[in-house]
Design a protein around this motif. Sequence first.
Motif, PDB file in Angstrom:
ATOM      1  N   UNK A  30       0.823  -1.212   0.000  1.00 27.05           N
ATOM      2  CA  UNK A  30       0.000   0.000   0.000  1.00 27.05           C
ATOM      3  C   UNK A  30       0.858   1.262   0.000  1.00 27.05           C
ATOM      4  N   UNK A  31       1.838   1.254  -0.919  1.00 32.22           N
ATOM      5  CA  UNK A  31       2.766   2.372  -1.078  1.00 32.22           C
ATOM      6  C   UNK A  31       2.706   2.791  -2.543  1.00 32.22           C
ATOM      7  N   UNK A  32       2.831   4.076  -2.802  1.00 33.47           N
ATOM      8  CA  UNK A  32       2.838   4.527  -4.196  1.00 33.47           C
ATOM      9  C   UNK A  32       4.120   4.071  -4.884  1.00 33.47           C
ATOM     10  N   UNK A  33       4.043   3.931  -6.187  1.00 35.65           N
ATOM     11  CA  UNK A  33       5.212   3.523  -6.960  1.00 35.65           C
ATOM     12  C   UNK A  33       6.317   4.565  -6.839  1.00 35.65           C
ATOM     13  N   UNK A  34       5.949   5.828  -6.812  1.00 34.92           N
ATOM     14  CA  UNK A  34       6.977   6.874  -6.697  1.00 34.92           C
ATOM     15  C   UNK A  34       7.698   6.777  -5.355  1.00 34.92           C
ATOM     16  N   UNK A  35       6.978   6.425  -4.303  1.00 32.19           N
ATOM     17  CA  UNK A  35       7.617   6.256  -2.997  1.00 32.19           C
ATOM     18  C   UNK A  35       8.564   5.066  -3.017  1.00 32.19           C
ATOM     19  N   UNK A  36       8.108   3.958  -3.561  1.00 31.24           N
ATOM     20  CA  UNK A  36       8.970   2.776  -3.635  1.00 31.24           C
ATOM     21  C   UNK A  36      10.211   3.061  -4.472  1.00 31.24           C
ATOM     22  N   UNK A  37      10.045   3.751  -5.588  1.00 31.53           N
ATOM     23  CA  UNK A  37      11.190   4.111  -6.434  1.00 31.53           C
ATOM     24  C   UNK A  37      12.154   5.027  -5.685  1.00 31.53           C
ATOM     25  N   UNK A  38      11.605   5.970  -4.950  1.00 30.39           N
ATOM     26  CA  UNK A  38      12.456   6.881  -4.165  1.00 30.39           C
ATOM     27  C   UNK A  38      13.233   6.110  -3.099  1.00 30.39           C
ATOM     28  N   UNK A  39      12.562   5.182  -2.410  1.00 26.79           N
ATOM     29  CA  UNK A  39      13.241   4.361  -1.398  1.00 26.79           C
ATOM     30  C   UNK A  39      14.385   3.571  -2.030  1.00 26.79           C
ATOM     31  N   UNK A  40      14.121   2.998  -3.182  1.00 25.22           N
ATOM     32  CA  UNK A  40      15.135   2.201  -3.880  1.00 25.22           C
ATOM     33  C   UNK A  40      16.316   3.085  -4.284  1.00 25.22           C
ATOM     34  N   UNK A  41      16.025   4.258  -4.837  1.00 26.78           N
ATOM     35  CA  UNK A  41      17.082   5.187  -5.252  1.00 26.78           C
ATOM     36  C   UNK A  41      17.890   5.673  -4.048  1.00 26.78           C
ATOM     37  N   UNK A  42      17.209   6.058  -2.965  1.00 22.85           N
ATOM     38  CA  UNK A  42      17.903   6.530  -1.765  1.00 22.85           C
ATOM     39  C   UNK A  42      18.756   5.420  -1.153  1.00 22.85           C
ATOM     40  N   UNK A  43      18.255   4.195  -1.178  1.00 19.21           N
ATOM     41  CA  UNK A  43      19.031   3.072  -0.650  1.00 19.21           C
ATOM     42  C   UNK A  43      20.296   2.872  -1.478  1.00 19.21           C
ATOM     43  N   UNK A  44      20.174   2.968  -2.802  1.00 22.68           N
ATOM     44  CA  UNK A  44      21.343   2.810  -3.680  1.00 22.68           C
ATOM     45  C   UNK A  44      22.371   3.902  -3.400  1.00 22.68           C
TER      46      UNK A  44
END
Length: 166
Positions: free
Chosen positions: A30-44
């Motif tokens: 229940x998370x937006x795709x933009x949030x998930x993408x941001x989390x992935x980018x920030x983690x990288x």
Amino acid sequence: MAHAPETRDKVRRLYVFDRIGLEVAALQCDVSMSTASRWKREAAEAGDDWDKLRAAAILAGDGIENVARAALAGFLTQYQTTMDAINTNGDLPAEKKVAMLASLADSFNKTVAASRKVLPETSQLATAMDVVQKMAAYIRDNHPQHAAAFVEVLEPFGNELAKLYG
């Protein structure tokens, strides 16, 4: 909207270890795709590359043979897509199509050669594709007037090769 750290961890786990696409993982949590993408980018950016971890998890979980098969299957999908584009683009001259086919066959051979040590069963298909590549180059260099006919019969012949060796 702020999400609990557990939600971010779950998205990461679904993507990295369960091999679920990021979009689906985001939906499940229940998370937006933009949030998930941001989390992935920030983690990288912080040194936690989800894609590298995912690749390592695939290697560890499936073994190198399955990874090589998956890579080869992915290339074959791209190969077919390119073939379809070549065959449906009526604006390309036959000589250009033959050159593109030769280049595509070369890429195929390189991909197969890379997997040959891990997947010896690909040798027959590699040999068949090498013959097709050499024939395309021969027609391009010595009989360009036959390029259109070669392109016309290549797709159905490629389907036959796939049935025999694929």
